[in-house]
Design a protein around this motif. Sequence first.
Motif, short mmCIF file in Angstrom:
data_model
loop_
_atom_site.label_atom_id
_atom_site.label_comp_id
_atom_site.label_asym_id
_atom_site.label_seq_id
_atom_site.Cartn_x
_atom_site.Cartn_y
_atom_site.Cartn_z
N ILE A 100 11.47 86.80 59.17
CA ILE A 100 12.04 87.29 58.11
C ILE A 100 13.29 87.74 58.04
O ILE A 100 13.32 88.98 59.11
N THR A 101 14.46 87.61 57.70
CA THR A 101 15.46 88.01 58.06
C THR A 101 16.14 89.17 57.29
O THR A 101 17.03 89.99 57.66
N ALA A 102 15.47 89.32 56.04
CA ALA A 102 15.80 90.37 54.88
C ALA A 102 15.29 91.77 55.68
O ALA A 102 14.21 91.38 56.23
N PRO A 103 16.00 92.65 55.35
CA PRO A 103 15.19 94.14 55.64
C PRO A 103 13.94 94.47 54.76
O PRO A 103 13.95 94.10 53.62
N THR A 104 13.26 95.47 55.38
CA THR A 104 12.50 96.14 54.47
C THR A 104 13.23 97.00 53.52
O THR A 104 14.04 97.54 53.91
N GLN A 105 12.78 97.22 52.22
CA GLN A 105 13.57 97.99 51.29
C GLN A 105 12.43 99.11 50.90
O GLN A 105 11.42 98.56 50.13
N VAL A 106 12.79 100.23 50.81
CA VAL A 106 12.32 101.44 49.95
C VAL A 106 12.96 101.99 49.28
O VAL A 106 13.93 102.65 49.49
N PHE A 107 12.20 102.10 47.78
CA PHE A 107 12.85 102.69 46.76
C PHE A 107 12.44 104.40 47.07
O PHE A 107 11.44 104.63 47.15
N VAL A 108 13.44 105.04 46.98
CA VAL A 108 13.31 106.56 47.15
C VAL A 108 13.41 107.22 45.64
O VAL A 108 14.59 107.22 45.03
N SER A 109 12.61 107.90 45.29
CA SER A 109 12.46 108.76 44.12
C SER A 109 13.33 109.66 43.70
O SER A 109 13.71 110.37 44.62
N PRO A 110 13.96 109.55 42.77
CA PRO A 110 15.04 110.54 42.17
C PRO A 110 14.50 111.93 41.91
O PRO A 110 15.29 113.13 42.01
N LEU A 111 13.38 112.09 41.83
CA LEU A 111 12.79 113.21 41.36
C LEU A 111 12.07 114.13 42.15
O LEU A 111 12.04 115.49 42.05
N HIS A 112 11.84 113.66 43.53
CA HIS A 112 10.92 114.30 44.44
C HIS A 112 11.70 115.01 45.61
O HIS A 112 11.25 115.45 46.43
N TYR A 113 13.09 114.78 45.59
CA TYR A 113 14.01 115.36 46.77
C TYR A 113 15.23 115.88 46.08
O TYR A 113 16.33 115.54 46.41
N PRO A 114 14.96 117.03 45.62
CA PRO A 114 16.39 117.71 44.77
C PRO A 114 17.45 118.13 45.76
O PRO A 114 18.50 118.52 45.45
N HIS A 115 16.86 118.50 47.15
CA HIS A 115 17.94 118.64 48.25
C HIS A 115 18.22 117.76 48.93
O HIS A 115 18.57 118.06 50.13
N GLY A 116 17.81 116.48 48.75
CA GLY A 116 18.00 115.40 49.77
C GLY A 116 16.76 115.03 50.40
O GLY A 116 15.61 115.85 50.10
N TYR A 117 16.64 114.15 51.13
CA TYR A 117 15.68 113.71 51.83
C TYR A 117 15.94 113.50 53.44
O TYR A 117 17.11 113.06 53.87
N ASP A 118 15.15 113.55 54.32
CA ASP A 118 15.25 113.13 55.83
C ASP A 118 14.20 111.86 55.77
O ASP A 118 13.03 111.79 55.20
N VAL A 119 14.69 110.95 56.75
CA VAL A 119 13.79 109.70 57.15
C VAL A 119 13.64 109.69 58.63
O VAL A 119 14.70 109.89 59.36
N ARG A 120 12.54 109.26 58.81
CA ARG A 120 12.18 109.22 60.45
C ARG A 120 11.53 107.52 60.34
O ARG A 120 10.86 107.33 59.69
N VAL A 121 12.05 106.93 61.42
CA VAL A 121 11.58 105.36 61.51
C VAL A 121 11.23 105.29 63.04
O VAL A 121 11.99 105.74 63.88
N SER A 122 10.13 105.00 63.22
CA SER A 122 9.64 104.43 64.66
C SER A 122 9.50 102.83 64.56
O SER A 122 8.71 102.56 63.69
N GLY A 123 9.93 102.50 65.57
CA GLY A 123 9.90 101.03 65.52
C GLY A 123 10.79 100.26 64.93
O GLY A 123 10.95 98.88 64.71
N GLY A 124 11.73 100.78 64.39
CA GLY A 124 13.03 100.32 63.56
C GLY A 124 13.76 101.27 63.29
O GLY A 124 13.98 102.35 63.96
N ARG A 125 14.92 101.04 62.38
CA ARG A 125 15.86 101.83 61.95
C ARG A 125 16.62 101.59 60.80
O ARG A 125 16.36 100.37 60.16
#
Length: 163
Positions: A100-125
């Motif tokens: 599969i050449t397309a990336p995995t896509q994650v929708f990030v809720s606009p309601l739950h991260y009023p100060h922004g969010y941090d992402v950690r990924v292992s096995g990917g980037r």
Amino acid sequence: MMSEWGATDNVRAIELDAAAADDALMGWTHWAYKQWRDPTTADDAQGLFRDDRDLRSVKRDKVRQLVRTYAQRTAGTPLAMRFDSRTGAFRFRYRPDRRITAPTQVFVSPLHYPHGYDVRVSGGRVVKRDGRLLSIRATGRKVVRIRIVDRSENRERTAGGMR
């Protein structure tokens, strides 16, 4: 696909149903946007608004359960997904499929991260952040693990704050 659910103001029931769908890696659609005097329903506790004519009358606790961070597309086999509507903590695991050449896509809720969010990924980037959409590519054949947390919660832990 879970459909026609959530037609209630019982926020705990909505939370449990959405979590059950996550546990089963199941997509869903919520039933009632507005009441609209639907003759098939038993009461007026279905819609997302206290007054259908006033969009400012949104039922915030209910919407907070329904607008969630979730994997929209997976470049492989989903294994587990969990979202905590109280903290915004999101976890997703999948086994990548290199065909599969397309990336995995994650929708990030606009309601739950009023100060922004941090992402950690292992096995990917993370390869792209486009508004509320994260694109992630596997870096090998190992299971990819994605974790998203509210930035302010992460800062408190780093600074030694108690929760």
